[in-house]
Design a protein around this motif. Structure first.
Motif, PDB file in Angstrom:
ATOM      1  N   ALA A 270       8.759  -7.206  49.578  1.00 19.48           N
ATOM      2  CA  ALA A 270      10.259  -6.791  48.929  1.00 19.48           C
ATOM      3  C   ALA A 270      10.322  -5.495  48.886  1.00 19.48           C
ATOM      4  CB  ALA A 270       9.690  -7.362  47.423  1.00 19.48           C
TER       5      ALA A 270
ATOM      6  N   LEU B 180       8.172 -15.552  48.024  1.00 17.74           N
ATOM      7  CA  LEU B 180       8.655 -14.253  48.465  1.00 17.74           C
ATOM      8  C   LEU B 180      10.026 -13.803  47.698  1.00 17.74           C
ATOM      9  CD1 LEU B 180       8.928 -11.570  50.215  1.00 17.74           C
ATOM     10  CD2 LEU B 180       9.996 -13.035  51.998  1.00 17.74           C
ATOM     11  N   GLY B 181      10.764 -14.760  47.447  1.00 16.83           N
ATOM     12  CA  GLY B 181      12.282 -14.575  47.033  1.00 16.83           C
ATOM     13  C   GLY B 181      11.907 -14.162  45.522  1.00 16.83           C
TER      14      GLY B 181
ATOM     15  N   THR C 157       3.491 -10.293  48.979  1.00 19.12           N
ATOM     16  CA  THR C 157       5.010 -10.335  49.074  1.00 19.12           C
ATOM     17  C   THR C 157       5.444  -9.111  48.267  1.00 19.12           C
ATOM     18  OG1 THR C 157       4.549 -11.852  47.282  1.00 19.12           O
ATOM     19  CG2 THR C 157       5.046 -12.793  49.479  1.00 19.12           C
TER      20      THR C 157
ATOM     21  N   ALA D 138      16.054 -15.223  51.384  1.00 18.20           N
ATOM     22  CA  ALA D 138      14.442 -15.752  51.598  1.00 18.20           C
ATOM     23  C   ALA D 138      14.269 -16.890  51.226  1.00 18.20           C
ATOM     24  CB  ALA D 138      13.706 -14.935  50.264  1.00 18.20           C
TER      25      ALA D 138
ATOM     26  N   ALA E 115      12.303  -4.748  52.002  1.00 21.68           N
ATOM     27  CA  ALA E 115      13.761  -5.456  51.986  1.00 21.68           C
ATOM     28  C   ALA E 115      14.639  -4.579  51.184  1.00 21.68           C
ATOM     29  CB  ALA E 115      13.644  -7.034  51.434  1.00 21.68           C
TER      30      ALA E 115
ATOM     31  N   VAL F 180      11.165 -10.189  45.478  1.00 22.72           N
ATOM     32  CA  VAL F 180      12.447  -9.655  46.074  1.00 22.72           C
ATOM     33  C   VAL F 180      13.427  -9.530  44.880  1.00 22.72           C
ATOM     34  CG1 VAL F 180      14.614  -9.542  47.407  1.00 22.72           C
ATOM     35  CG2 VAL F 180      12.321 -10.464  48.436  1.00 22.72           C
TER      36      VAL F 180
ATOM     37  N   PHE G 160      14.630 -12.772  56.761  1.00 21.57           N
ATOM     38  CA  PHE G 160      12.974 -12.804  57.222  1.00 21.57           C
ATOM     39  C   PHE G 160      12.846 -13.902  58.344  1.00 21.57           C
ATOM     40  CE2 PHE G 160      13.337 -11.735  52.572  1.00 21.57           C
ATOM     41  CZ  PHE G 160      12.630 -10.482  52.400  1.00 21.57           C
TER      42      PHE G 160
END
Length: 329
Positions: free
Chosen positions: A183, A12-13, A179, A71, A186, A16, A108
């Motif tokens: 993102a 996920l990170g 994901t 994340a 976010a 983002v 998250f």
């Protein structure tokens, strides 16, 4: 806006970080190792060495930062426990954010974390939500259900390779989300005042059971799945055994999460109000069908190309040389 992202090398990170850069934000990533994070620097992110499990390393990371998107999470292979990373580390990160007067903290969490107090990761997420809400930092909590990216390793690859697909207990329908879509929510949360000090479910368009995912993969791949069912009681026994060994604590805590996905209770929530607040349309969200169809289309095309090259090589190898007949005469 200058954003500090933790866990930027994860599934996920990294999405983002990529989306934040694409939207023109200045991105700084907190990393423990530069070896695994070189791609972030190539994208245009600034890398700063640090670890929120060691609060003294955070001061320089927060210099000039406007917002934090967290994340990060403990991995089964980490030497540190879930408590050390997802509780002690997050408390230190939130405290550092407050000391630095950041404008927003994006966290998250997991959907329905409050319903599973016996599952370590769920209980820690619930407690972190409460700590963040009481910290005085402007926050937004996004509660997730599952990542579509995980479906490839869990179902797609085993089915393609003829390996067993493991199903445990009563399969809980899960509203998986790409994901890349998570993102988007976010980054948008940083810009929408209505998201301040609020928590939102961020989940896919519908919930899918393991059996439904397997059926879809079978149809798209043209292969039958070898399903192996593991009794939930057996998994509980394994988890309890792992708890006797320090090196097995993380694995045991992760196995406890199986209680959630094998309970038969859906991990899903209505997104109608969420889409309104964030100014998005559900039609913009990737569906499981589309995601898996694109994956299998690429894989099947590649397999056909490899098979063609393999057969082409065999034909060339078997082709008789015209000089062979000349030499034999």
């Amino acid at each position: 806006m200058k954003i500090l992202i933790t866990g930027a090398t994860g599934t996920l990170g990294r999405q983002v970080a990529r989306h934040a850069l694409d939207q023109g934000h200045e991105v700084r990533c907190l990393v423990r190792s530069s070896k695994k994070s070189g791609f972030l620097k190539e994208w245009g992110a600034e890398l700063v060495r640090g670890d929120f499990c060691y609060p003294e390393t955070l001061t320089s990371a927060f210099e000039g930062v406007d917002a934090v998107i967290d994340a990060a999470t403990a991995r089964p292979t980490d030497s540190l426990s879930i408590k050390q990373v997802d509780w002690d580390g997050k408390v230190a990160l939130i405290q550092a954010a407050k000391a630095a007067n950041v404008q927003r903290f994006i966290f998250f969490s997991i959907l329905d974390a409050d319903k599973y107090p016996e599952v370590p990761l769920m209980e820690i997420k619930r407690c972190t939500e409460l700590f963040l809400a009481e910290s005085g930092v402007n926050y937004t909590i996004l509660r997730l259900a599952g990542f579509m990216q995980g479906l490839i390793g869990q179902y797609g690859i085993p089915i393609l390779e003829g390996q067993p697909v493991w199903v445990t207990g009563d399969s809980s329908p899960i509203a998986y989300m790409d994901t890349q879509d998570i993102a988007k929510f976010a980054i948008l949360a940083l810009e929408i005042p209505e998201t301040e000090n609020q928590a939102f479910p961020v989940v896919g368009t519908r919930a899918w059971s393991a059996e439904e995912i397997i059926g879809l993969c079978e149809r798209l791949s043209g292969k039958d799945a070898k399903i192996t069912r593991m009794p939930i009681n057996l998994l509980r026994t394994v988890r309890n055994i792992m708890r006797f060994f320090q090196w097995g604590w993380n694995v045991a805590d992760r196995l406890a999460f199986t209680e959630v996905i094998a309970s038969g209770k859906p991990l899903n929530a209505s997104m109608d109000e969420v889409y309104k607040v964030f100014g998005l349309e559900q039609s913009q969200t990737t569906t499981v069908e589309t995601y898996l169809q694109e994956y299998f289309s690429r894989i099947m095309k590649k397999l056909k190309e490899l098979d063609y090259e393999k057969n082409k090589g065999k034909k060339q190898k078997n082709k008789r040389s015209p000089f062979k007949n000349v030499n034999s005469q």
